[in-house]
Design a protein around this motif. Structure first.
Motif, PDB file in Angstrom:
ATOM      1  N   SER A  20       0.808  -0.919   0.199  1.00  0.00           N
ATOM      2  CA  SER A  20      -0.024  -0.081  -0.210  1.00  0.00           C
ATOM      3  C   SER A  20       0.812   1.199   0.006  1.00  0.00           C
ATOM      4  O   SER A  20       0.841   1.928   0.980  1.00  0.00           O
ATOM      5  N   VAL A  21       1.550   1.517  -1.096  1.00  0.00           N
ATOM      6  CA  VAL A  21       2.397   2.551  -1.430  1.00  0.00           C
ATOM      7  C   VAL A  21       1.466   3.817  -1.636  1.00  0.00           C
ATOM      8  O   VAL A  21       0.369   3.564  -2.230  1.00  0.00           O
ATOM      9  N   ASP A  22       1.866   5.024  -1.339  1.00  0.00           N
ATOM     10  CA  ASP A  22       0.936   6.236  -1.478  1.00  0.00           C
ATOM     11  C   ASP A  22       1.924   7.337  -1.987  1.00  0.00           C
ATOM     12  O   ASP A  22       2.707   7.698  -1.196  1.00  0.00           O
ATOM     13  N   GLU A  23       1.671   7.904  -3.252  1.00  0.00           N
ATOM     14  CA  GLU A  23       2.442   9.021  -3.559  1.00  0.00           C
ATOM     15  C   GLU A  23       1.807  10.445  -2.868  1.00  0.00           C
ATOM     16  O   GLU A  23       2.106  11.263  -3.133  1.00  0.00           O
ATOM     17  N   VAL A  28      -7.934  12.368  -7.612  1.00  0.00           N
ATOM     18  CA  VAL A  28      -7.762  13.033  -8.973  1.00  0.00           C
ATOM     19  C   VAL A  28      -8.867  12.779  -9.769  1.00  0.00           C
ATOM     20  O   VAL A  28      -9.239  11.490 -10.069  1.00  0.00           O
ATOM     21  N   GLY A  29      -9.779  13.440  -9.910  1.00  0.00           N
ATOM     22  CA  GLY A  29     -11.060  13.324 -10.549  1.00  0.00           C
ATOM     23  C   GLY A  29     -11.851  12.639  -9.120  1.00  0.00           C
ATOM     24  O   GLY A  29     -11.959  12.719  -8.132  1.00  0.00           O
ATOM     25  N   ASP A  30     -12.511  11.283  -9.620  1.00  0.00           N
ATOM     26  CA  ASP A  30     -12.957  10.398  -8.683  1.00  0.00           C
ATOM     27  C   ASP A  30     -11.801   9.321  -8.256  1.00  0.00           C
ATOM     28  O   ASP A  30     -12.189   8.303  -7.358  1.00  0.00           O
ATOM     29  N   LEU A  31     -10.960   9.274  -8.820  1.00  0.00           N
ATOM     30  CA  LEU A  31      -9.750   8.215  -8.693  1.00  0.00           C
ATOM     31  C   LEU A  31      -8.975   8.601  -7.198  1.00  0.00           C
ATOM     32  O   LEU A  31      -8.342   9.707  -7.216  1.00  0.00           O
ATOM     33  N   ASP A  32      -9.029   7.680  -6.396  1.00  0.00           N
ATOM     34  CA  ASP A  32      -7.976   7.516  -5.316  1.00  0.00           C
ATOM     35  C   ASP A  32      -6.614   7.216  -5.766  1.00  0.00           C
ATOM     36  O   ASP A  32      -6.687   6.063  -6.218  1.00  0.00           O
ATOM     37  N   THR A  33      -5.644   8.129  -5.795  1.00  0.00           N
ATOM     38  CA  THR A  33      -4.533   7.511  -6.444  1.00  0.00           C
ATOM     39  C   THR A  33      -3.567   6.857  -5.679  1.00  0.00           C
ATOM     40  O   THR A  33      -2.258   6.684  -6.269  1.00  0.00           O
ATOM     41  N   SER A  34      -3.593   6.595  -4.404  1.00  0.00           N
ATOM     42  CA  SER A  34      -2.901   5.490  -3.690  1.00  0.00           C
ATOM     43  C   SER A  34      -2.663   4.253  -4.601  1.00  0.00           C
ATOM     44  O   SER A  34      -3.825   4.162  -5.062  1.00  0.00           O
ATOM     45  N   ALA A  36      -3.466   1.473  -3.180  1.00  0.00           N
ATOM     46  CA  ALA A  36      -4.700   0.728  -2.886  1.00  0.00           C
ATOM     47  C   ALA A  36      -5.882   1.037  -3.599  1.00  0.00           C
ATOM     48  O   ALA A  36      -6.637   0.382  -4.023  1.00  0.00           O
ATOM     49  N   GLY A  37      -5.803   2.455  -3.947  1.00  0.00           N
ATOM     50  CA  GLY A  37      -7.166   3.086  -4.573  1.00  0.00           C
ATOM     51  C   GLY A  37      -7.142   2.427  -5.871  1.00  0.00           C
ATOM     52  O   GLY A  37      -8.411   2.299  -6.445  1.00  0.00           O
ATOM     53  N   ILE A  38      -5.935   2.700  -6.630  1.00  0.00           N
ATOM     54  CA  ILE A  38      -5.684   2.181  -7.940  1.00  0.00           C
ATOM     55  C   ILE A  38      -6.258   0.674  -8.114  1.00  0.00           C
ATOM     56  O   ILE A  38      -6.921   0.394  -9.095  1.00  0.00           O
ATOM     57  N   THR A  39      -5.638   0.063  -7.169  1.00  0.00           N
ATOM     58  CA  THR A  39      -6.013  -1.344  -7.259  1.00  0.00           C
ATOM     59  C   THR A  39      -7.094  -1.549  -7.113  1.00  0.00           C
ATOM     60  O   THR A  39      -7.870  -2.501  -7.918  1.00  0.00           O
ATOM     61  N   ALA A  40      -8.299  -1.040  -6.315  1.00  0.00           N
ATOM     62  CA  ALA A  40      -9.691  -1.188  -6.144  1.00  0.00           C
ATOM     63  C   ALA A  40     -10.332  -0.995  -7.206  1.00  0.00           C
ATOM     64  O   ALA A  40     -11.262  -1.589  -7.886  1.00  0.00           O
ATOM     65  N   PHE A  41      -9.879   0.248  -7.964  1.00  0.00           N
ATOM     66  CA  PHE A  41     -10.508   0.872  -9.241  1.00  0.00           C
ATOM     67  C   PHE A  41     -10.482  -0.094 -10.408  1.00  0.00           C
ATOM     68  O   PHE A  41     -11.466  -0.523 -10.957  1.00  0.00           O
ATOM     69  N   VAL A  42      -9.388  -0.752 -10.621  1.00  0.00           N
ATOM     70  CA  VAL A  42      -9.073  -1.461 -11.554  1.00  0.00           C
ATOM     71  C   VAL A  42      -9.991  -3.027 -11.444  1.00  0.00           C
ATOM     72  O   VAL A  42     -10.515  -3.602 -12.467  1.00  0.00           O
ATOM     73  N   ARG A  43      -9.707  -3.465 -10.086  1.00  0.00           N
ATOM     74  CA  ARG A  43     -10.245  -4.791  -9.829  1.00  0.00           C
ATOM     75  C   ARG A  43     -11.795  -4.517 -10.062  1.00  0.00           C
ATOM     76  O   ARG A  43     -12.670  -5.865 -10.340  1.00  0.00           O
ATOM     77  N   ASN A 135       3.004  -4.770  -7.327  1.00  0.00           N
ATOM     78  CA  ASN A 135       2.605  -4.012  -8.242  1.00  0.00           C
ATOM     79  C   ASN A 135       3.733  -2.971  -8.654  1.00  0.00           C
ATOM     80  O   ASN A 135       4.621  -2.773  -7.774  1.00  0.00           O
ATOM     81  N   TYR A 136       3.808  -2.528  -9.863  1.00  0.00           N
ATOM     82  CA  TYR A 136       4.351  -1.567 -10.223  1.00  0.00           C
ATOM     83  C   TYR A 136       3.624  -0.189  -9.762  1.00  0.00           C
ATOM     84  O   TYR A 136       2.343  -0.041 -10.267  1.00  0.00           O
ATOM     85  N   TYR A 137       4.100   0.791  -9.171  1.00  0.00           N
ATOM     86  CA  TYR A 137       3.192   1.923  -8.695  1.00  0.00           C
ATOM     87  C   TYR A 137       4.175   3.068  -8.504  1.00  0.00           C
ATOM     88  O   TYR A 137       5.342   2.931  -7.474  1.00  0.00           O
ATOM     89  N   GLY A 138       3.829   4.401  -9.108  1.00  0.00           N
ATOM     90  CA  GLY A 138       4.673   5.376  -8.515  1.00  0.00           C
ATOM     91  C   GLY A 138       4.697   6.578  -9.653  1.00  0.00           C
ATOM     92  O   GLY A 138       4.177   6.351 -10.742  1.00  0.00           O
ATOM     93  N   ARG A 139       4.969   7.645  -9.144  1.00  0.00           N
ATOM     94  CA  ARG A 139       4.895   8.831 -10.064  1.00  0.00           C
ATOM     95  C   ARG A 139       6.160   8.755 -10.753  1.00  0.00           C
ATOM     96  O   ARG A 139       7.427   8.560 -10.280  1.00  0.00           O
ATOM     97  N   GLY A 140       5.977   8.912 -12.087  1.00  0.00           N
ATOM     98  CA  GLY A 140       7.261   8.943 -12.920  1.00  0.00           C
ATOM     99  C   GLY A 140       7.921   7.609 -13.029  1.00  0.00           C
ATOM    100  O   GLY A 140       9.438   7.547 -13.013  1.00  0.00           O
TER     101      GLY A 140
END
Ligand code: HEC
Length: 162
Positions: A20-23, A28-34, A36-43, A135-140
């Motif tokens: 659960s890494v978080d930038e 951003v809009g409706d998306l929680d960009t942590s 965990a947030g992105i994982t839930a969104f795609v799942r 996961n791969y996750y991160g800014r840049g």
């Protein structure tokens, strides 16, 4: 005598991602960009109503054998306008399939988090189900930005389906 087909019960893991890494970009809009947030969104497939390529097709350079790419409205509008950089809230999701293009194995997602140019204006994510635990996750993200800088306009490499 023929053997009866073996019935395989596939249990889908109900647990969340182990990482659960978080930038700390927040929503951003409706998306929680942590992560965990992105994982839930795609799942949960919260992108499946977006403009998409009609079906899984051969991947061009990376991301496994077959893929299908989705674009949200913010990104579609910006790509249609031919913008050099896309506005914050632009999101593209890539579904990653097996070689037959039938089984969805995972997802890649890029979300533009701030105005302007450069790799750090995007959060990159890629993970495989069912657990999305590594996961791969991160800014840049260092694994993702090089290819995407070379292949696309403002890191988006896939043309819009029309
Ligand atoms: C070896 C080069 C390469 C690497 C490394 C790479 N990509 Fe890609 N990616 C591409 C190419 C080329 C496309 C477009 C062609 C295609 O869809 O097959 C693409 C498409 C995508 C798409 C669909 C939207 C778009 O930009 O076209 C997403 C989302 C994506 N990649 C995310 C990622 C993430 C996240 C990473 C890092 C974990 C990553 N990519 C690493 C080459 C790469």
């Amino acid at each position: 005598m023929r053997l009866l087909p073996v019935v395989v019960t596939v249990l889908l893991a109900a647990c969340g991602p182990s990482s659960s890494v978080d930038e700390h970009v927040g929503l951003v809009g409706d998306l929680d960009t942590s992560e965990a947030g992105i994982t839930a969104f795609v799942r949960e497939g919260r992108y499946t109503t977006w403009l998409a390529e009609p079906a899984p097709r051969d991947s061009v350079r990376s991301h496994g054998p077959k893929v299908r790419v989705f674009f949200n409205d913010v990104l579609v509008e910006s790509m249609r306008a031919g913008n050099a950089t896309h506005p914050p809230g632009s999101i593209t999701v890539k579904e990653l399939y097996d070689s037959e293009g039938r089984t969805l194995r995972g997802h890649a997602l890029d979300v533009k988090v701030v105005e302007g140019a450069g790799k750090d204006t995007w959060i990159f994510f890629e993970g495989l189900g069912p657990d999305y635990g590594d996961n791969y996750y991160g800014r840049g993200h260092s694994t993702c930005h090089g290819c995407h800088e070379d292949s696309g306009r403002d890191y988006v490499a896939t043309p819009l389906p029309e």
